[in-house]
Design a protein around this motif. Structure first.
Motif, short mmCIF file in Angstrom:
data_model
loop_
_atom_site.label_atom_id
_atom_site.label_comp_id
_atom_site.label_asym_id
_atom_site.label_seq_id
_atom_site.Cartn_x
_atom_site.Cartn_y
_atom_site.Cartn_z
N PRO A 22 -10.14 10.01 9.50
CA PRO A 22 -8.85 9.51 10.29
C PRO A 22 -9.35 8.67 11.11
CG PRO A 22 -9.00 11.93 10.51
CD PRO A 22 -10.03 11.54 9.57
N VAL A 23 -10.12 8.95 12.08
CA VAL A 23 -10.36 8.05 13.16
C VAL A 23 -11.02 6.48 12.66
CG1 VAL A 23 -11.67 7.60 15.30
CG2 VAL A 23 -10.74 9.59 15.15
N LEU A 24 -11.63 6.65 11.94
CA LEU A 24 -12.52 5.58 11.19
C LEU A 24 -11.56 4.89 10.28
CD1 LEU A 24 -16.10 6.67 10.85
CD2 LEU A 24 -15.09 5.24 12.67
N THR A 25 -10.91 5.50 9.43
CA THR A 25 -9.85 4.85 8.39
C THR A 25 -9.00 3.89 9.09
OG1 THR A 25 -8.48 6.66 8.08
CG2 THR A 25 -10.27 6.46 6.42
N ALA A 26 -8.68 4.22 10.23
CA ALA A 26 -7.76 3.36 11.03
C ALA A 26 -8.21 1.92 11.57
CB ALA A 26 -7.31 4.12 12.41
N ALA A 80 -14.55 6.41 18.01
CA ALA A 80 -15.27 5.63 16.73
C ALA A 80 -16.53 5.34 16.63
CB ALA A 80 -14.19 4.23 16.53
N HIS A 81 -17.07 5.19 17.75
CA HIS A 81 -18.48 5.03 17.98
C HIS A 81 -19.30 6.11 17.49
CE1 HIS A 81 -22.35 5.66 20.26
NE2 HIS A 81 -22.47 4.44 20.23
N ASP A 82 -18.81 7.37 17.86
CA ASP A 82 -19.78 8.48 17.62
C ASP A 82 -19.43 9.01 16.19
OD1 ASP A 82 -20.27 8.77 20.37
OD2 ASP A 82 -18.74 10.15 20.94
N HIS A 83 -18.27 8.86 15.61
CA HIS A 83 -17.84 9.12 14.33
C HIS A 83 -18.92 8.34 13.27
CE1 HIS A 83 -15.30 12.30 15.15
NE2 HIS A 83 -14.37 11.42 15.80
N TRP A 84 -18.72 6.98 13.85
CA TRP A 84 -19.38 5.81 12.84
C TRP A 84 -21.01 6.15 12.72
CZ3 TRP A 84 -23.43 2.51 12.84
CH2 TRP A 84 -23.29 1.48 12.21
N LEU A 85 -21.29 6.77 13.96
CA LEU A 85 -22.78 6.89 14.00
C LEU A 85 -23.05 8.38 13.22
CD1 LEU A 85 -24.16 6.00 17.71
CD2 LEU A 85 -24.69 5.04 15.28
N TYR A 124 -32.10 0.79 15.64
CA TYR A 124 -31.37 -0.47 15.74
C TYR A 124 -29.62 -0.32 15.54
CZ TYR A 124 -28.42 -4.55 13.96
OH TYR A 124 -27.64 -5.34 13.68
N LEU A 125 -29.22 0.84 14.65
CA LEU A 125 -27.86 1.20 14.56
C LEU A 125 -27.21 1.85 15.55
CD1 LEU A 125 -28.37 2.63 10.73
CD2 LEU A 125 -27.08 0.47 11.20
N THR A 126 -27.76 2.51 16.49
CA THR A 126 -27.42 3.16 17.44
C THR A 126 -26.94 2.07 18.73
OG1 THR A 126 -29.42 3.71 18.21
CG2 THR A 126 -28.32 5.48 17.13
N VAL A 172 -22.92 -1.51 21.29
CA VAL A 172 -22.58 -2.92 21.58
C VAL A 172 -21.09 -3.07 21.08
CG1 VAL A 172 -23.06 -5.69 20.91
CG2 VAL A 172 -24.97 -3.90 21.66
N LEU A 173 -20.74 -2.69 19.74
CA LEU A 173 -19.38 -2.91 19.35
C LEU A 173 -18.15 -1.95 20.06
CD1 LEU A 173 -20.45 -3.25 15.63
CD2 LEU A 173 -20.11 -4.89 17.12
N VAL A 174 -18.57 -1.19 20.83
CA VAL A 174 -17.64 -0.53 21.51
C VAL A 174 -16.80 -1.52 22.55
CG1 VAL A 174 -17.14 1.30 23.36
CG2 VAL A 174 -18.49 1.61 21.48
N ASN A 175 -15.43 -1.64 22.38
CA ASN A 175 -14.74 -2.66 23.00
C ASN A 175 -13.48 -2.02 23.75
OD1 ASN A 175 -13.05 -2.39 20.96
ND2 ASN A 175 -13.49 -4.31 19.96
#
Length: 137
Positions: free
Chosen positions: A44-48, A98-103, A126-128, A133-136
């Motif tokens: 749910p956090v990421l689907t948003a 979102a960062h944590d769930h994505w990772l 690289y992915l981490t 960097v994408l956290v905004n």
């Protein structure tokens, strides 16, 4: 973030081989991205963050980006231009959760792919870094 991968030595792989080729090429990146999006689409956090009507497009763009970044076909740049990772993600709210769930989901997908340890360490680093960097917000 976007210049391209550093050389990595993988036991038993010729040093002239790209990282992309050394880890199995298109099939490996397709499995990685498919496993990742299977998880993300249920969170749910990421689907948003993702547009409901463009899951396949999001998966395709990520796969093309990763393939190009790691030495594969340059299809991403040919079809989308410069990656501009931060700029392309700026419209989306990417916070610490979102960062944590994505990772977490990317780590699980990477584990499913089971790359050689040396390659896994390189791509995970690289992915981490990219996720940070994408956290905004």
């Amino acid at each position: 973030m976007e210049p391209g991968p550093q050389p990595v030595s993988i036991e038993g792989v010729d040093s002239a081989t790209t990282f992309y080729e050394a880890v199995g090429g298109h099939d490996t990146f397709e499995r990685l991205v498919s496993g990742f999006y299977a998880r993300v689409s249920q969170h749910p956090v990421l689907t948003a963050i993702y547009p409901d009507d463009d899951w396949a497009g999001a998966a395709q763009r990520l796969m093309l980006f990763l393939e190009q970044y790691w030495g594969g076909p340059r299809t991403y740049s040919q079809t989308r231009g410069h990656p501009r990772l931060r700029a392309r993600h700026a419209p989306f709210r990417v916070d610490a959760a979102a960062h944590d769930h994505w990772l977490r989901h990317m780590r699980a997908a990477l584990d499913d792919v089971a790359m050689p340890a040396e390659a896994d360490q390189v791509i995970w680093a690289y992915l981490t870094q990219a996720a940070e960097v994408l956290v905004n917000s």
